[in-house]
Design an enzyme around this catalytic site. Structure first.
Site, PDB file in Angstrom:
ATOM      1  N   THR A 126       0.927  -0.842   0.341  1.00 39.54           N
ATOM      2  CA  THR A 126      -0.285   0.321  -0.032  1.00 39.54           C
ATOM      3  C   THR A 126       0.605   1.655   0.044  1.00 39.54           C
ATOM      4  O   THR A 126       2.297   1.397   0.286  1.00 39.54           O
ATOM      5  CB  THR A 126      -0.880   0.354   0.829  1.00 39.54           C
ATOM      6  N   ASP A 127       0.414   2.450  -0.869  1.00 42.57           N
ATOM      7  CA  ASP A 127       0.950   3.717  -0.312  1.00 42.57           C
ATOM      8  C   ASP A 127       1.413   4.225   0.922  1.00 42.57           C
ATOM      9  O   ASP A 127       2.023   5.134   1.276  1.00 42.57           O
ATOM     10  CB  ASP A 127      -0.260   4.760  -1.036  1.00 42.57           C
ATOM     11  N   GLU A 128       0.391   3.147   1.689  1.00 44.34           N
ATOM     12  CA  GLU A 128       0.416   3.924   3.003  1.00 44.34           C
ATOM     13  C   GLU A 128       1.949   3.804   3.978  1.00 44.34           C
ATOM     14  O   GLU A 128       2.194   4.097   5.033  1.00 44.34           O
ATOM     15  CB  GLU A 128      -0.806   3.649   4.356  1.00 44.34           C
ATOM     16  N   TYR A 151      -1.243  -0.566  11.520  1.00 48.06           N
ATOM     17  CA  TYR A 151      -1.825  -0.675   9.623  1.00 48.06           C
ATOM     18  C   TYR A 151      -0.533  -0.464   8.968  1.00 48.06           C
ATOM     19  O   TYR A 151       0.398  -1.248   8.784  1.00 48.06           O
ATOM     20  CB  TYR A 151      -2.897  -0.681   9.549  1.00 48.06           C
ATOM     21  N   LYS A 155       2.826  -3.454   7.643  1.00 44.52           N
ATOM     22  CA  LYS A 155       2.656  -3.489   5.934  1.00 44.52           C
ATOM     23  C   LYS A 155       4.265  -3.358   5.604  1.00 44.52           C
ATOM     24  O   LYS A 155       4.537  -3.844   4.599  1.00 44.52           O
ATOM     25  CB  LYS A 155       1.513  -2.574   5.755  1.00 44.52           C
TER      26      LYS A 155
HETATM   27  P1  NAD Z   1      -9.456  -6.845   2.755  1.00 41.23           P
HETATM   28  O1  NAD Z   1      -9.776  -6.653   3.952  1.00 41.23           O
HETATM   29  O2  NAD Z   1     -10.721  -6.367   2.939  1.00 41.23           O
HETATM   30  O3  NAD Z   1      -9.607  -8.528   2.736  1.00 41.23           O
HETATM   31  C1  NAD Z   1      -8.389  -8.508   3.523  1.00 41.23           C
HETATM   32  C2  NAD Z   1      -8.475 -10.775   3.315  1.00 41.23           C
HETATM   33  O4  NAD Z   1      -7.836 -11.181   3.805  1.00 41.23           O
HETATM   34  C3  NAD Z   1      -9.932 -11.202   3.538  1.00 41.23           C
HETATM   35  O5  NAD Z   1     -10.597 -12.076   3.030  1.00 41.23           O
HETATM   36  C4  NAD Z   1      -9.559 -11.781   4.669  1.00 41.23           C
HETATM   37  O6  NAD Z   1     -10.161 -12.921   5.074  1.00 41.23           O
HETATM   38  C5  NAD Z   1      -8.310 -12.160   4.121  1.00 41.23           C
HETATM   39  N1  NAD Z   1      -7.440 -12.379   5.247  1.00 41.23           N
HETATM   40  C6  NAD Z   1      -7.004 -11.737   7.183  1.00 41.23           C
HETATM   41  N2  NAD Z   1      -6.075 -12.922   8.000  1.00 41.23           N
HETATM   42  C7  NAD Z   1      -5.632 -13.164   7.274  1.00 41.23           C
HETATM   43  C8  NAD Z   1      -5.052 -14.657   7.159  1.00 41.23           C
HETATM   44  N3  NAD Z   1      -4.390 -14.778   8.855  1.00 41.23           N
HETATM   45  N4  NAD Z   1      -4.883 -16.406   6.680  1.00 41.23           N
HETATM   46  C9  NAD Z   1      -5.144 -16.135   5.449  1.00 41.23           C
HETATM   47  N5  NAD Z   1      -6.589 -15.431   4.948  1.00 41.23           N
HETATM   48  C10 NAD Z   1      -6.589 -14.266   5.569  1.00 41.23           C
HETATM   49  O7  NAD Z   1      -8.660  -6.577   2.319  1.00 41.23           O
HETATM   50  P2  NAD Z   1      -8.608  -5.144   1.218  1.00 41.23           P
HETATM   51  O8  NAD Z   1      -8.883  -3.838   0.756  1.00 41.23           O
HETATM   52  O9  NAD Z   1      -9.072  -6.367  -0.208  1.00 41.23           O
HETATM   53  O10 NAD Z   1      -6.858  -5.577   0.213  1.00 41.23           O
HETATM   54  C11 NAD Z   1      -6.226  -6.378   0.066  1.00 41.23           C
HETATM   55  C12 NAD Z   1      -4.812  -6.397   0.349  1.00 41.23           C
HETATM   56  O11 NAD Z   1      -4.898  -5.064  -0.815  1.00 41.23           O
HETATM   57  C13 NAD Z   1      -4.712  -5.873   0.960  1.00 41.23           C
HETATM   58  O12 NAD Z   1      -3.050  -6.576   1.732  1.00 41.23           O
HETATM   59  C14 NAD Z   1      -4.124  -4.407   1.781  1.00 41.23           C
HETATM   60  O13 NAD Z   1      -2.706  -4.290   2.795  1.00 41.23           O
HETATM   61  C15 NAD Z   1      -3.640  -4.017   0.267  1.00 41.23           C
HETATM   62  N6  NAD Z   1      -4.066  -2.232  -0.197  1.00 41.23           N
HETATM   63  C16 NAD Z   1      -5.990  -2.383   0.065  1.00 41.23           C
HETATM   64  C17 NAD Z   1      -5.657  -1.057  -0.327  1.00 41.23           C
HETATM   65  C18 NAD Z   1      -7.049  -0.692  -0.486  1.00 41.23           C
HETATM   66  O14 NAD Z   1      -7.799   0.311  -1.110  1.00 41.23           O
HETATM   67  N7  NAD Z   1      -7.678  -1.212   0.372  1.00 41.23           N
HETATM   68  C19 NAD Z   1      -5.207   0.095  -0.856  1.00 41.23           C
HETATM   69  C20 NAD Z   1      -3.479  -0.297  -1.261  1.00 41.23           C
HETATM   70  C21 NAD Z   1      -3.260  -2.168  -0.835  1.00 41.23           C
HETATM   71  O1  TDX Z   2     -15.774   6.845   8.494  1.00 37.83           O
HETATM   72  C1  TDX Z   2     -14.600   7.265   8.011  1.00 37.83           C
HETATM   73  N1  TDX Z   2     -14.650   9.158   8.571  1.00 37.83           N
HETATM   74  C2  TDX Z   2     -13.898   8.958   7.686  1.00 37.83           C
HETATM   75  O2  TDX Z   2     -13.641  10.549   7.831  1.00 37.83           O
HETATM   76  C3  TDX Z   2     -14.125   6.769   7.640  1.00 37.83           C
HETATM   77  C4  TDX Z   2     -13.829   4.710   7.391  1.00 37.83           C
HETATM   78  C5  TDX Z   2     -12.919   7.118   6.608  1.00 37.83           C
HETATM   79  N2  TDX Z   2     -12.998   8.641   7.537  1.00 37.83           N
HETATM   80  C6  TDX Z   2     -10.993   9.173   6.519  1.00 37.83           C
HETATM   81  C7  TDX Z   2      -9.817   8.707   7.005  1.00 37.83           C
HETATM   82  C8  TDX Z   2      -9.542   8.419   5.517  1.00 37.83           C
HETATM   83  O3  TDX Z   2      -9.240   9.992   4.993  1.00 37.83           O
HETATM   84  O4  TDX Z   2     -11.359   8.583   4.818  1.00 37.83           O
HETATM   85  C9  TDX Z   2     -10.339   8.632   4.027  1.00 37.83           C
HETATM   86  C10 TDX Z   2      -9.956   7.008   4.026  1.00 37.83           C
HETATM   87  O5  TDX Z   2     -10.569   6.614   5.366  1.00 37.83           O
HETATM   88  P1  TDX Z   2     -10.341   4.920   4.976  1.00 37.83           P
HETATM   89  O6  TDX Z   2     -10.978   4.361   4.034  1.00 37.83           O
HETATM   90  O7  TDX Z   2     -10.387   3.900   6.592  1.00 37.83           O
HETATM   91  O8  TDX Z   2      -9.172   3.970   4.203  1.00 37.83           O
HETATM   92  P2  TDX Z   2      -7.699   4.866   4.244  1.00 37.83           P
HETATM   93  O9  TDX Z   2      -7.397   4.491   6.102  1.00 37.83           O
HETATM   94  O10 TDX Z   2      -6.585   5.791   3.578  1.00 37.83           O
HETATM   95  O11 TDX Z   2      -7.041   3.451   3.955  1.00 37.83           O
HETATM   96  C11 TDX Z   2      -7.271   2.970   2.616  1.00 37.83           C
HETATM   97  O12 TDX Z   2      -6.903   3.257   1.818  1.00 37.83           O
HETATM   98  C12 TDX Z   2      -5.188   1.966   1.613  1.00 37.83           C
HETATM   99  C13 TDX Z   2      -7.179   1.058   3.334  1.00 37.83           C
HETATM  100  O13 TDX Z   2      -8.173   0.448   4.010  1.00 37.83           O
HETATM  101  C14 TDX Z   2      -5.535   0.319   3.166  1.00 37.83           C
HETATM  102  O14 TDX Z   2      -6.035  -1.040   4.016  1.00 37.83           O
HETATM  103  C15 TDX Z   2      -4.923   0.564   2.225  1.00 37.83           C
HETATM  104  O15 TDX Z   2      -3.545   0.232   2.350  1.00 37.83           O
END
Ligand code: NAD
Ligand code: TDX
Length: 340
Positions: A126-128, A151, A155
């Site tokens: 992730t970019d985080e 988090y 990562k």
């Molecule tokens: P998510 O939370 O929706 O899904 C995570 C999945 O991993 C779930 O199905 C969960 O059951 C499984 N999991 C968790 N712990 C586990 C374990 N110990 N063993 C096996 N499975 C397990 O997450 P997401 O938003 O789909 O993100 C997927 C990946 O992409 C993550 O690695 C996250 O860091 C990365 N990512 C997410 C975003 C975003 O905006 N959502 C952006 C950049 C990177």
């Molecule tokens: O209720 C809310 N109110 C609010 O203002 C929530 C849930 C979020 N926020 C803000 C926090 C952040 O600035 O919105 C922005 C986005 O929040 P999230 O959806 O929780 O995402 P973020 O914290 O940016 O992280 C996400 O992007 C990178 C994903 O959850 C990560 O898994 C990914 O790596």
């Protein structure tokens, strides 16, 4: 190609499985997921019965289970998405983030090492991990890692283990770092699905702090196409940023959602800020574009309405999550979940 996808029952993982079954129908996919609260097999109902799709209910931290599955399937590659992914949860319970994100990644690297040079390990990050930007500038692959939440720290730890596997053992590992994703099947704890769902129910929309934090949004299918490109064409040992040049203040997204649903801005409620809340993310994805020829297919003006429509058409999906019923789908078919 036989590919293990970890975390395939989550938001991005399930979109990736749908994408690959459509665009790489000859690939065999093994979805390896522990089904935590974020894993939802209902996302994958349409894949059941496809001979190139297999589901394995397993925890990536369980070394014995991983050894057994890697020996059974003898995969060519892994796309590693399984993670604890929600920043707010990491502030309350950092331990489970270290367990899955750090320890689980090393367990998978241990198995990958046994498969030798021909095995490719794609680590989805992730970019985080880069921390927070001021009002100007972009994250490049050379930006120093400076995570601010448990988090992103976990990562970052996993990224460094993947890097070390390449440097120490010469393993074929690649790391991708993507910006915020949005689209179908996103768990309604994240900003966009939470705001859509609350607005549809005339509930308050909690905006953290002043609402002026900036995120760079990418439609999830574009992330899936980027991951496929990197798996097929990326260079071992490299890092690739993924993003769509699409920065928004949180508050403006919330207002767009309200407008699109015909709801009043009076539903907005400013609440206490998230501790350590990163101010701005912005990704420079030019390396991926120039070196591997990837580009996003959807603009935000297309992707956000598509996403709002999806949540309007799938109210029952969200309701089953909110009432906890979605966990029953697995139990009805296979028995008790690992983490229940
Ligand atoms: P998510 O939370 O929706 O899904 C995570 C999945 O991993 C779930 O199905 C969960 O059951 C499984 N999991 C968790 N712990 C586990 C374990 N110990 N063993 C096996 N499975 C397990 O997450 P997401 O938003 O789909 O993100 C997927 C990946 O992409 C993550 O690695 C996250 O860091 C990365 N990512 C997410 C975003 C975003 O905006 N959502 C952006 C950049 C990177
Ligand atoms: O209720 C809310 N109110 C609010 O203002 C929530 C849930 C979020 N926020 C803000 C926090 C952040 O600035 O919105 C922005 C986005 O929040 P999230 O959806 O929780 O995402 P973020 O914290 O940016 O992280 C996400 O992007 C990178 C994903 O959850 C990560 O898994 C990914 O790596």
């Amino acid at each position: 190609m036989r590919v293990i996808i970890t975390g395939g029952a989550g938001f991005i993982g399930s979109n990736l499985i749908h994408y690959l079954l459509k665009h790489r129908p000859e690939w065999e996919l093994i979805n390896l997921d522990a089904l935590t609260y974020a894993g939802n097999l209902e996302n994958l109902k349409a894949c059941e019965g496809n001979p190139n799709y297999h589901f394995e209910h397993a925890d990536i931290v369980d070394q014995d289970a991983m050894t057994r599955l890697f020996e059974e399937y003898k995969p060519d590659a892994i796309m590693h998405l399984a993670a604890e992914s929600h920043v707010d949860r990491s502030i309350l319970d950092p331990q489970s983030f270290v367990r899955t994100n750090v320890m689980g990644t090393q367990v998978l690297l241990n198995e990958a090492k046994k498969l030798g040079d021909s095995f490719r390990f794609l680590h989805v990050s992730t970019d985080e991990v880069y921390g927070s930007l001021g009002s100007t500038g972009f994250f490049t692959e050379d930006t120093p890692l400076a995570p601010n939440s448990p988090y992103s720290a976990s990562k970052t730890g996993s990224d460094l283990l993947v890097r070390a596997a390449n440097k120490t053992h010469g393993m074929d590992t690649i790391i991708t770092r993507c910006s915020n994703n949005y689209g179908p099947y996103q768990f309604p704890e994240k900003l966009i699905p939470l705001m859509i769902s609350n607005a549809m129910e005339d509930k308050q929309l909690p905006v953290y702090g002043d609402g002026k934090n900036v995120r760079d949004w990418l439609y999830v299918e574009d992330h899936c196409s980027a991951l496929t490109t990197v798996l097929e064409k990326g260079k071992a040992g490299e890092v690739y940023n993924i993003g769509g040049n699409n920065e928004w203040f949180n508050i403006d997204i919330v207002k767009l959602i309200l407008k699109s649903l015909g709801k009043s801005e009076e539903l907005i409620k400013y609440v206490t800020d998230r501790p350590g809340h990163d101010r701005r993310y912005a990704i420079d994805a030019s390396k991926l574009e120039k070196e591997l020829g990837w580009e996003p297919s959807y603009t935000f003006e297309e992707g956000l309405p598509m996403t709002i429509d999806w949540y309007q058409d799938n109210v029952e999906w969200t309701n089953r999550i909110k009432t906890g019923k979605y966990t029953g789908y697995y139990e009805e078919q296979y028995g008790k979940r690992l983490n229940s």
